[in-house]
Design an enzyme around this catalytic site. Structure first.
Site, PDB file in Angstrom:
ATOM      1  N   SER A  56      -8.010   0.405   4.492  1.00  0.00           N
ATOM      2  CA  SER A  56      -8.952  -0.148   5.472  1.00  0.00           C
ATOM      3  C   SER A  56      -8.916   0.595   6.811  1.00  0.00           C
ATOM      4  CB  SER A  56      -8.643  -1.636   5.699  1.00  0.00           C
ATOM      5  OG  SER A  56      -7.331  -1.768   6.235  1.00  0.00           O
ATOM      6  N   GLU A 110      -3.351  10.535  -2.919  1.00  0.00           N
ATOM      7  CA  GLU A 110      -3.087  10.652  -1.478  1.00  0.00           C
ATOM      8  C   GLU A 110      -2.015  11.702  -1.217  1.00  0.00           C
ATOM      9  OE1 GLU A 110      -2.053   6.655  -0.411  1.00  0.00           O
ATOM     10  OE2 GLU A 110      -4.094   6.175   0.227  1.00  0.00           O
ATOM     11  N   ALA A 154      -1.081   4.070   6.197  1.00  0.00           N
ATOM     12  CA  ALA A 154       0.255   3.852   5.623  1.00  0.00           C
ATOM     13  C   ALA A 154       0.548   2.361   5.637  1.00  0.00           C
ATOM     14  CB  ALA A 154       1.316   4.604   6.428  1.00  0.00           C
TER      15      ALA A 154
HETATM   16  O1  DER Z   1      -2.452   2.964  -0.220  1.00  0.00           O
HETATM   17  C1  DER Z   1      -2.192   3.527   0.863  1.00  0.00           C
HETATM   18  O2  DER Z   1      -1.185   4.229   1.055  1.00  0.00           O
HETATM   19  C2  DER Z   1      -3.140   3.298   1.973  1.00  0.00           C
HETATM   20  O3  DER Z   1      -3.057   4.303   2.919  1.00  0.00           O
HETATM   21  C3  DER Z   1      -2.919   1.928   2.502  1.00  0.00           C
HETATM   22  O4  DER Z   1      -1.730   1.359   2.103  1.00  0.00           O
HETATM   23  C4  DER Z   1      -3.074   1.707   3.977  1.00  0.00           C
HETATM   24  O5  DER Z   1      -3.810   0.557   3.976  1.00  0.00           O
HETATM   25  P1  DER Z   1      -4.483  -0.103   5.239  1.00  0.00           P
HETATM   26  O6  DER Z   1      -5.005   1.020   6.097  1.00  0.00           O
HETATM   27  O7  DER Z   1      -5.582  -0.921   4.637  1.00  0.00           O
HETATM   28  O8  DER Z   1      -3.403  -0.897   5.888  1.00  0.00           O
END
Ligand code: DER
Length: 256
Positions: free
Chosen positions: A32, A111, A91
Site C-alpha cells: 500500500s 521484490e 517493508a
Molecule cells: O510485501 C512486501 O514486502 C511489501 O513491501 C509490504 O509488506 C509493505 O506493505 P505496506 O506498504 O502495505 O505496509
C-alpha cells in the site's frame, strides 16, 4: 489517517530525493505504501517520465504501473549486464541498520529479484515499521516463500531452528486453503526472537541455532535460505548486512 499521511509524505520525499530525471529504469515494489510512490512519480507529468520504464514486482505492482499510464517493462527483459537505476519498495519492518522484513504482501520473491537488480534500493515506510531490531514491531514472523509440497518439511525445520509457531499463511475470505503467490508458491510466516545486528556484542549472537537464542539477521538468513523447498526469504539486508546479490540492492534510505 496519520498512517496514510505518513506513507504519502515518505513516498513523495523518497521520489523527490532519489528519482533523477535522467533515469530510464525504475523498479516498483508491492503493497500500500508503494501506491503513493507511483502517485508521486505520475505527478511529475508525462514529459518527466516518458523516457522511463517501470519494472513491477508482481500483479498488484503491474496494475499500479499500468493504471498510472507509466511505461511497463519486465525484469525478464532487462539486458544482460544492465541494472535498474533505482527501485522503490515498502517493508513490514525496518531496523536501525536498514535490515528489512518484507513479504507482508506475499510478493517478496519478485521484490528481492528487482531490488537486487537495482543500483539503489529505496525503502519507503511509515513510522510504524521502524524498530531497533527486526521482530520487535512486526510480530507475524519472517515471510518465507516455499514450494507447496515441501511446506510440512519446512515447518519442521523452522521449529528446529527456533521459530515459535511457524504457519502456512491462510487464504483470505473467498479463498479456501493457503495463499498462493504470483509465482504459484505458498508463504510460511515464521516468528523468531528479535534478530540482532551482526555488530551486536551480545553472547547469543552466535546465531541461536536450534534454540530460541537470539540470532543475527545474517546468520539466520543463511540457515533459512538453505532449507530445501525454500524459494526466497523476506529478509533484506541493510548497510552492514550481506550482499543479497551482485547489485548494490541494500536499502539506501528509509523514510518514515
Ligand atoms: O510485501 C512486501 O514486502 C511489501 O513491501 C509490504 O509488506 C509493505 O506493505 P505496506 O506498504 O502495505 O505496509
Amino acid at each position: 489517517q496519520l498512517v496514510e499521511t505518513s506513507k504519502r509524505l515518505a513516498a513523495f520525499q523518497a521520489v523527490k530525493d532519489y528519482l533523477r530525471p535522467e533515469y530510464t529504469r525504475v523498479g516498483i515494489g508491492s503493497g500500500s505504501t508503494v501506491v503513493y510512490v507511483v502517485e508521486a512519480i505520475a505527478a511529475l507529468g508525462h514529459d518527466a517520465t516518458a523516457n522511463m520504464s517501470f519494472y513491477p514486482t508482481g500483479a498488484q505492482s503491474e496494475e499500479l504501473i499500468e493504471a498510472a499510464g507509466l511505461n511497463l517493462q519486465y525484469i525478464s527483459k532487462l539486458p544482460a549486464g544492465k541494472q535498474l537505476d533505482v527501485a522503490f519498495d515498502g517493508a513490514d519492518e525496518v531496523d536501525d541498520d536498514l535490515n528489512l522484513i518484507k513479504g507482508g504482501g506475499a510478493c517478496l520473491w519478485q521484490e528481492k529479484i528487482v531490488a537486487a537488480s537495482a543500483k539503489q534500493f529505496v525503502c519507503v515506510a511509515d513510522f510504524r515499521k521502524l524498530a531497533p531490531r527486526l521482530g520487535t514491531a512486526w510480530k507475524k514472523g519472517i515471510p518465507i516463500e516455499v514450494l507447496p509440497m515441501a511446506a510440512p518439511r519446512v515447518l519442521d525445520e523452522l521449529q528446529r531452528l527456533g521459530s515459535q509457531n511457524p504457519r502456512i499463511r491462510p487464504g483470505l475470505p473467498g479463498k479456501a486453503g493457503a495463499i498462493v503467490t504470483d509465482n504459484g508458491m505458498w508463504i510460511i510466516d515464521a516468528p523468531f526472537a528479535p534478530l540482532l545486528h551482526a555488530k551486536d556484542s551480545e553472547s547469543s549472537a552466535e546465531g541461536g541455532s536450534g534454540s530460541n537464542g537470539r540470532g543475527t539477521v545474517d546468520a539466520l538468513a543463511d540457515r533459512l535460505i538453505k532449507i530445501p523447498g525454500v524459494a526466497e526469504i523476506g529478509l533484506f539486508f541493510g548497510k552492514n548486512g550481506l550482499e543479497v546479490a551482485s547489485g548494490a540492492q541494500k536499502p539506501v534510505a528509509a523514510y518514515f
